[in-house]
Design an enzyme around this catalytic site. Structure first.
Site, mmCIF file in Angstrom:
data_model
loop_
_atom_site.group_PDB
_atom_site.id
_atom_site.type_symbol
_atom_site.label_atom_id
_atom_site.label_comp_id
_atom_site.label_asym_id
_atom_site.label_seq_id
_atom_site.Cartn_x
_atom_site.Cartn_y
_atom_site.Cartn_z
ATOM 1 C CB ALA A 1 -6.277 1.349 -2.461
ATOM 2 C CB ALA B 1 -4.703 -4.133 -2.376
ATOM 3 C CB SER C 1 0.040 -7.643 -9.921
ATOM 4 O OG SER C 1 -0.398 -6.432 -10.475
ATOM 5 C CD GLU D 1 -2.026 -1.928 -13.588
ATOM 6 O OE1 GLU D 1 -2.750 -0.996 -13.167
ATOM 7 O OE2 GLU D 1 -1.115 -2.440 -12.926
HETATM 8 N N1 LIG Z 1 0.420 -13.293 -0.860
HETATM 9 C C1 LIG Z 1 0.854 -12.220 -0.226
HETATM 10 N N2 LIG Z 1 1.300 -12.321 1.046
HETATM 11 C C2 LIG Z 1 1.743 -11.243 1.696
HETATM 12 N N3 LIG Z 1 1.804 -10.020 1.176
HETATM 13 C C3 LIG Z 1 1.370 -9.867 -0.074
HETATM 14 C C4 LIG Z 1 0.886 -10.945 -0.831
HETATM 15 N N4 LIG Z 1 0.539 -10.478 -2.044
HETATM 16 C C5 LIG Z 1 0.816 -9.164 -2.044
HETATM 17 N N5 LIG Z 1 1.302 -8.794 -0.862
HETATM 18 C C6 LIG Z 1 1.644 -7.428 -0.472
HETATM 19 O O1 LIG Z 1 0.975 -6.586 -1.360
HETATM 20 C C7 LIG Z 1 1.887 -5.708 -1.986
HETATM 21 C C8 LIG Z 1 1.393 -5.362 -3.368
HETATM 22 O O2 LIG Z 1 1.316 -6.432 -4.255
HETATM 23 P P1 LIG Z 1 0.901 -6.170 -5.784
HETATM 24 O O3 LIG Z 1 0.364 -7.469 -6.273
HETATM 25 O O4 LIG Z 1 2.007 -5.564 -6.545
HETATM 26 O O5 LIG Z 1 -0.271 -5.079 -5.579
HETATM 27 P P2 LIG Z 1 -1.234 -4.270 -6.573
HETATM 28 O O6 LIG Z 1 -1.250 -4.963 -7.905
HETATM 29 O O7 LIG Z 1 -2.587 -4.295 -5.890
HETATM 30 O O8 LIG Z 1 -0.690 -2.871 -6.617
HETATM 31 C C9 LIG Z 1 3.218 -6.389 -1.883
HETATM 32 O O9 LIG Z 1 4.281 -5.476 -1.783
HETATM 33 C C10 LIG Z 1 3.096 -7.119 -0.559
HETATM 34 O O10 LIG Z 1 3.415 -6.246 0.498
HETATM 35 C C1 LIG Z 2 -4.409 6.274 -8.226
HETATM 36 C C2 LIG Z 2 -3.967 6.360 -9.657
HETATM 37 C C3 LIG Z 2 -3.135 5.400 -10.199
HETATM 38 N N1 LIG Z 2 -2.735 5.512 -11.484
HETATM 39 C C4 LIG Z 2 -1.814 4.514 -12.047
HETATM 40 C C5 LIG Z 2 -0.562 4.308 -11.232
HETATM 41 C C6 LIG Z 2 -0.174 2.890 -11.563
HETATM 42 O O1 LIG Z 2 0.613 2.948 -12.761
HETATM 43 C C7 LIG Z 2 -1.515 2.190 -11.827
HETATM 44 C C8 LIG Z 2 -2.017 1.339 -10.669
HETATM 45 O O2 LIG Z 2 -1.110 0.343 -10.336
HETATM 46 P P1 LIG Z 2 -1.345 -0.899 -9.321
HETATM 47 O O3 LIG Z 2 -0.245 -0.770 -8.322
HETATM 48 O O4 LIG Z 2 -1.183 -2.104 -10.194
HETATM 49 O O5 LIG Z 2 -2.708 -0.790 -8.725
HETATM 50 O O6 LIG Z 2 -2.461 3.242 -12.062
HETATM 51 C C9 LIG Z 2 -3.180 6.550 -12.275
HETATM 52 O O7 LIG Z 2 -2.840 6.641 -13.474
HETATM 53 N N2 LIG Z 2 -4.013 7.489 -11.746
HETATM 54 C C10 LIG Z 2 -4.418 7.444 -10.458
HETATM 55 O O8 LIG Z 2 -5.188 8.341 -10.021
#
Ligand SMILES: Nc1ncnc2c1ncn2[C@@H]1O[C@H](COP(=O)(O)OP(=O)(O)O)[C@@H](O)[C@H]1O
Ligand SMILES: Cc1cn([C@H]2C[C@H](O)[C@@H](COP(=O)(O)O)O2)c(=O)[nH]c1=O
Ligand SMILES: [Zn+2]
Length: 200
Positions: free
Chosen positions: A10, A13, A16, A88
């Site tokens: 989701a 998580a 990135s 993405e």
């Molecule tokens: N190495 C880590 N240790 C602790 N928390 C982390 C770590 N990596 C990510 N997080 C948590 O996950 C969140 C989302 O990270 P991100 O990489 O931007 O997620 P995604 O790409 O899945 O949307 C961060 O705000 C942080 O709370």
């Molecule tokens: C659930 C959902 C997400 N998206 C878009 C919103 C964000 O721009 C990306 C996901 O970003 P992440 O934090 O790097 O996972 O996807 C969307 O377009 N439609 C959806 O239903």
């Protein structure tokens, strides 16, 4: 033999963050990873992968019309690519996922894909559908719902903070528009959203 990996979850998580950590690991061993992200997702500025915890790296952009086999085989012929890191990946087309399998199978380059499994309606994205079907390794990255269960669904909110049950699949946004929740709380939110839509 190189493999294709799909790291799915989701939102929020750490996809990135994990991608950037893999890039760092390759570089500290003197290897050359290439990072790609979707041109459509410009939340943190174009041509960058950024995590919510502050890490950031330059990235190549891809759009649905790009041939990723052409791009990557050309890059690799100029200078050896040791690993492809794709962010993405829910936004990849079926053809592009196939092109990436060719990069793995013909060029013997590992391809690590990171993306959402499902959209806010609980439906698969095209890229995720074919990655789930064709990747060698599927790895779930986990995040937590407000109730403490694993959050494997994503709710989209409107401007007033109300959950939405229908709409276009793609809408770029972050914590302002989306929240990851467990399936139980997702169903509750969708029930309320449908009820509200009926009585409106
Ligand atoms: N190495 C880590 N240790 C602790 N928390 C982390 C770590 N990596 C990510 N997080 C948590 O996950 C969140 C989302 O990270 P991100 O990489 O931007 O997620 P995604 O790409 O899945 O949307 C961060 O705000 C942080 O709370
Ligand atoms: C659930 C959902 C997400 N998206 C878009 C919103 C964000 O721009 C990306 C996901 O970003 P992440 O934090 O790097 O996972 O996807 C969307 O377009 N439609 C959806 O239903
Ligand atoms: Zn929950």
């Amino acid at each position: 033999m190189a493999q294709m990996y799909f790291y799915y979850s989701a939102m929020n998580a750490g996809k990135s963050t994990t991608l950037l950590q893999s890039s760092f690991n390759y570089r500290e061993r003197g290897m050359s990873p290439v990072i790609f992200t979707a041109a459509i997702d410009n939340r943190f500025g174009q041509g960058k992968v950024s995590s919510r915890i502050g890490l950031s790296e330059e990235a190549e952009l891809y759009s649905p019309e790009d041939n990723l086999w052409d791009k990557l085989s050309q890059m690799n012929s100029l200078s050896r690519v040791d690993c492809v890191l794709m962010d993405e990946c829910q936004f990849l087309t079926k053809d592009q996922v196939h092109q990436l399998t060719e990069v793995v199978d013909k060029l013997d380059i590992p391809v690590l894909c990171y993306g959402l499994r499902t959209d806010f309606r609980g439906e698969l994205f095209e890229g995720s559908q074919y990655l789930l079907a064709w990747a060698d390794k599927l790895v779930e990255l986990k995040t937590v719902c407000h109730c403490g269960r694993k959050a494997n669904m994503v709710i989209r909110h409107d401007a007033s903070g109300k959950a939405i049950a229908d709409g276009d699949q793609v809408e770029i946004g972050g914590n302002d528009r989306y929240v990851s929740v467990c399936r139980k709380h997702y169903k509750e939110a969708m029930g309320q959203a449908r009820q509200a839509a009926k009585s409106a």
